[in-house]
Design an enzyme around this catalytic site. Sequence first.
Site, PDB file in Angstrom:
ATOM      1  N   LYS A 303     -23.382  16.420  -5.016  1.00 13.31           N
ATOM      2  CA  LYS A 303     -23.036  17.101  -4.359  1.00 13.31           C
ATOM      3  C   LYS A 303     -23.109  18.286  -5.098  1.00 13.31           C
ATOM      4  CE  LYS A 303     -19.844  14.727  -3.139  1.00 13.31           C
ATOM      5  NZ  LYS A 303     -18.647  14.233  -3.132  1.00 13.31           N
ATOM      6  N   ASP A 322     -20.255  17.235   1.995  1.00 15.50           N
ATOM      7  CA  ASP A 322     -19.014  17.411   0.939  1.00 15.50           C
ATOM      8  C   ASP A 322     -18.257  16.536   2.996  1.00 15.50           C
ATOM      9  OD1 ASP A 322     -18.030  19.421   2.906  1.00 15.50           O
ATOM     10  OD2 ASP A 322     -17.621  20.319   1.411  1.00 15.50           O
TER      11      ASP A 322
END
Length: 405
Positions: A303, A322
């Site tokens: 991420k 996310d």
Amino acid sequence: MRLPVSPRLAAAAAAMPPRRRRLVKPPMSPSTPLLSSTPPPAKLVETPKLGILEPSPPSALRHLPLADEAQEEWHPLPLSSGDLSLHLTLPTGQTFLWRRTSLSPLRFTGAVGPHLISLSHLPDGRLAFLLHNDDPTTSSSLAAARAALCDYLNATVPLADLWRQFTVADARFAEVAARLGGGGARVLRQDPVECLFQFLCSSNNNIARIEKMVWTLAGYGELLGEVGGFVFHRFPTIERLAQVSEQELREAGFGYRAKYIVGTAKELIAKPGGGAKWLALLRDRELPEVIEGLCTLPGVGPKVAACIALFSLDKNQAIPVDTHVWKVATKYLLPELAGKSLTPKLSIVVADAFVSKFGKYAGWAQTVLFIGQLPAQKLLAADVTNDAVKVTKRKRGAKIVDSQT
């Protein structure tokens, strides 16, 4: 010359509901280094229209020799408010280094390389910049600052055309775009070193603490000057960050992230040709190779790597998945995944769905959809003082984790 207030921004500010804010004092210890980015506390006064606390520059604060406020010279950029809206771009999680130095007119100040710059909108909506350091009357200084700023702002990407394409492709995007005013949420092209170390601070963290940590890291760089009660520095080099000890950062409140920052700095120094060159070369690699390379650095997972790829390495299709993006995806793009837990494999499925829907600039569309999830007041509220962080009270359990991590 005082920059006139844009009617659009004035209306937006006037419509903002009153909010309460509290001051959170950063932890200090006798051994904590005193950085020049931390001036004496500013007196807080209430702004009548917004009902919020704003810093009132203390008379004793030493002003560095910057541009004369009485003779400000603003220089237009080839970007309208539809191409770049300040409150939709700078305080929404791509970067944590710009500070709001004026509310009326709305003005943000930050460092772009060695240039200390303020940004604001002219009454006709065009973006304009004010150069504070160097000699703002020298054409070479202005040309260098303009070129660096246009690169930083990704000025060559036609945002209006992208938004039209995204609006046709997705009804949810069309709804969010209309609510945000029809344009202006732009993806930045940051320096890769600056972007990487900012997002090392973002892991499992809230916005206020991220801003404090990043501001502390910036304090190790070259002093550029003071604007609006904030002392700005050029972001430090990898070599300078490698000289900072883990203990020093822990005492400054970085927690376990301290070891990631120190470890990453040391690993980058060991790269052939240096870490800055290694990162810059990733701009010419394919996205999977970029993600794989970044994930070899301490503290960088998929991420965070996607954030760095999108916001600094020209990977416009990168999707940092996310919980916020997962929520959007399962509700609007992949409803068959609703009720399932986010896993690494499903993150790839979500990223592929965004690219299928929005194309090679899917990361730009995802950024807009993320901003659409933020509380409305957040978009005009980013305001961090040097000695205290003012944060909006949030609902129980609503810890805001960095926008894209």
